[in-house]
Write a protein that holds these residues in place. Structure first.
Motif, PDB file in Angstrom:
ATOM      1  N   PRO A 125       0.833  -1.207   0.000  1.00  0.00           N
ATOM      2  CA  PRO A 125       0.000   0.000   0.000  1.00  0.00           C
ATOM      3  C   PRO A 125       0.866   1.255   0.000  1.00  0.00           C
ATOM      4  N   THR A 126       0.453   2.233  -0.784  1.00  0.00           N
ATOM      5  CA  THR A 126       1.219   3.473  -0.889  1.00  0.00           C
ATOM      6  C   THR A 126       0.921   4.393   0.285  1.00  0.00           C
ATOM      7  N   PHE A 127       1.896   5.207   0.636  1.00  0.00           N
ATOM      8  CA  PHE A 127       1.665   6.278   1.605  1.00  0.00           C
ATOM      9  C   PHE A 127       0.911   7.390   0.897  1.00  0.00           C
ATOM     10  N   ILE A 128       1.482   7.858  -0.203  1.00  0.00           N
ATOM     11  CA  ILE A 128       0.844   8.823  -1.092  1.00  0.00           C
ATOM     12  C   ILE A 128       1.236   8.423  -2.509  1.00  0.00           C
ATOM     13  N   SER A 129       0.256   8.246  -3.360  1.00  0.00           N
ATOM     14  CA  SER A 129       0.552   7.886  -4.746  1.00  0.00           C
ATOM     15  C   SER A 129       1.053   9.108  -5.508  1.00  0.00           C
ATOM     16  N   PRO A 130       2.187   9.000  -6.196  1.00  0.00           N
ATOM     17  CA  PRO A 130       2.721  10.136  -6.949  1.00  0.00           C
ATOM     18  C   PRO A 130       1.795  10.645  -8.047  1.00  0.00           C
ATOM     19  N   LEU A 131       0.949   9.779  -8.579  1.00  0.00           N
ATOM     20  CA  LEU A 131       0.097  10.174  -9.703  1.00  0.00           C
ATOM     21  C   LEU A 131      -1.355  10.423  -9.306  1.00  0.00           C
ATOM     22  N   LYS A 132      -1.656  10.380  -8.003  1.00  0.00           N
ATOM     23  CA  LYS A 132      -3.019  10.657  -7.548  1.00  0.00           C
ATOM     24  C   LYS A 132      -2.976  11.818  -6.568  1.00  0.00           C
ATOM     25  N   THR A 133      -3.963  12.685  -6.675  1.00  0.00           N
ATOM     26  CA  THR A 133      -3.983  13.858  -5.811  1.00  0.00           C
ATOM     27  C   THR A 133      -5.188  13.880  -4.876  1.00  0.00           C
ATOM     28  N   ASP A 134      -6.103  12.907  -5.025  1.00  0.00           N
ATOM     29  CA  ASP A 134      -7.284  12.941  -4.181  1.00  0.00           C
ATOM     30  C   ASP A 134      -6.965  12.533  -2.744  1.00  0.00           C
TER      31      ASP A 134
ATOM     32  N   ASP B  44       4.993   6.300 -19.017  1.00  0.00           N
ATOM     33  CA  ASP B  44       6.059   7.258 -19.328  1.00  0.00           C
ATOM     34  C   ASP B  44       6.112   8.409 -18.324  1.00  0.00           C
ATOM     35  N   GLN B  45       5.086   8.575 -17.508  1.00  0.00           N
ATOM     36  CA  GLN B  45       5.075   9.606 -16.466  1.00  0.00           C
ATOM     37  C   GLN B  45       5.708   9.122 -15.164  1.00  0.00           C
ATOM     38  N   TRP B  46       5.992   7.841 -15.054  1.00  0.00           N
ATOM     39  CA  TRP B  46       6.564   7.282 -13.835  1.00  0.00           C
ATOM     40  C   TRP B  46       8.012   7.736 -13.684  1.00  0.00           C
TER      41      TRP B  46
ATOM     42  N   LEU C  77      13.043   0.946 -14.790  1.00  0.00           N
ATOM     43  CA  LEU C  77      12.233   0.027 -14.000  1.00  0.00           C
ATOM     44  C   LEU C  77      12.280  -1.412 -14.495  1.00  0.00           C
ATOM     45  N   HIS C  78      12.400  -1.588 -15.806  1.00  0.00           N
ATOM     46  CA  HIS C  78      12.402  -2.945 -16.365  1.00  0.00           C
ATOM     47  C   HIS C  78      13.638  -3.749 -15.966  1.00  0.00           C
ATOM     48  N   GLU C  79      14.658  -3.075 -15.477  1.00  0.00           N
ATOM     49  CA  GLU C  79      15.849  -3.785 -14.991  1.00  0.00           C
ATOM     50  C   GLU C  79      15.585  -4.430 -13.631  1.00  0.00           C
ATOM     51  N   LEU C  80      14.555  -3.960 -12.923  1.00  0.00           N
ATOM     52  CA  LEU C  80      14.273  -4.429 -11.564  1.00  0.00           C
ATOM     53  C   LEU C  80      13.157  -5.473 -11.508  1.00  0.00           C
TER      54      LEU C  80
ATOM     55  N   HIS D  54       6.655   7.395   5.044  1.00  0.00           N
ATOM     56  CA  HIS D  54       5.958   8.640   5.420  1.00  0.00           C
ATOM     57  C   HIS D  54       6.122   9.770   4.405  1.00  0.00           C
ATOM     58  N   HIS D  55       6.316   9.416   3.159  1.00  0.00           N
ATOM     59  CA  HIS D  55       6.373  10.404   2.081  1.00  0.00           C
ATOM     60  C   HIS D  55       6.131   9.684   0.759  1.00  0.00           C
ATOM     61  N   VAL D  56       6.031  10.431  -0.310  1.00  0.00           N
ATOM     62  CA  VAL D  56       5.866   9.824  -1.628  1.00  0.00           C
ATOM     63  C   VAL D  56       7.053   8.893  -1.885  1.00  0.00           C
ATOM     64  N   THR D  57       6.746   7.664  -2.278  1.00  0.00           N
ATOM     65  CA  THR D  57       7.780   6.695  -2.617  1.00  0.00           C
ATOM     66  C   THR D  57       7.535   6.257  -4.050  1.00  0.00           C
ATOM     67  N   TYR D  58       8.562   6.316  -4.855  1.00  0.00           N
ATOM     68  CA  TYR D  58       8.414   5.951  -6.257  1.00  0.00           C
ATOM     69  C   TYR D  58       8.646   4.455  -6.449  1.00  0.00           C
ATOM     70  N   THR D  59       8.041   3.912  -7.499  1.00  0.00           N
ATOM     71  CA  THR D  59       8.159   2.488  -7.789  1.00  0.00           C
ATOM     72  C   THR D  59       9.615   2.064  -7.897  1.00  0.00           C
ATOM     73  N   PHE D  60      10.462   2.926  -8.442  1.00  0.00           N
ATOM     74  CA  PHE D  60      11.883   2.591  -8.552  1.00  0.00           C
ATOM     75  C   PHE D  60      12.471   2.294  -7.169  1.00  0.00           C
TER      76      PHE D  60
END
Length: 187
Positions: free
Chosen positions: A37-46, A112-114, A120-123, A78-84
């Motif tokens: 589960p995300t803390f805050i999704s980077p691509l969602k603002t709601d 492409d916005q990530w 990412l494909h290397e991981l 406790h902050h935005v965490t990116y998939t990378f």
């Protein structure tokens, strides 16, 4: 080991999420599913429900599936965490295993916005759950998994709960009970 990974806000978790977990487990012949589960999704603002409630609902929804585990890595940041960052963490935690990051078509179309999308494909191998949408084509390095998709959205559930409209059929009965007990999504 083959490990499937799902990230999301799960606000609230519903039958569509659980169906995706199980169908991916079967369709990809996975050994395990990890939900993050995300803390805050980077691509969602709601707005989102607090982490304690979301985590409790998620645990309740998957408690009967022994192949599913929940990792609170992103919540713990406790902050935005990116998939990378999350995949780097998982690659260190499971260095000998094959990671499959499972996404829906909406995330695939916005890939492409990530952050650091080109790395990412290397991981992990990215798997797109096919919603039978003919408006896109999934090509390598992505994998397309055609499966039975249950179309439900958390935003629809929140909207219906706010207007006191029936939603019990869209989620685990104990998740619904928890939402009502805690009076979540009423305002």
């Amino acid at each position: 080991m083959k490990i499937g990974i799902f990230g999301g806000t799960f606000d609230p978790v519903h039958n569509g999420h659980v169906n995706a977990f199980v169908e991916s487990y079967i369709g990809l012949n996975l050994d395990k599913i990890i939900i993050i589960p995300t803390f805050i999704s980077p691509l969602k603002t709601d707005a989102r429900t607090n982490n304690t409630h979301r985590l409790k609902m998620l645990k309740t929804a998957v408690e009967d599936y022994d192949f599913v585990t929940i990792d609170t890595y992103e919540l713990d940041q406790h902050h935005v965490t990116y998939t990378f960052d999350t995949l780097t963490y998982l690659k260190e935690k499971y260095p000998e295993d094959d990671l499959y990051f499972i996404i829906g078509t909406d995330h695939f179309l916005a890939f492409d916005q990530w952050s650091r999308s080109d790395e990412l494909h290397e991981l992990a191998t990215f798997v797109v759950l096919d919603r039978d949408d003919k408006l896109y084509e999934v090509t390598a390095p992505f994998i397309k998994l055609s499966t039975n998709i249950v179309e439900v959205s958390s935003s629809l559930i929140r909207q219906r709960l706010k207007s006191n409209t029936e939603v019990r059929h869209l989620m685990h009965e104990n998740v619904y009970g928890y939402i009502k007990e805690q009076r979540l999504y009423e305002t």
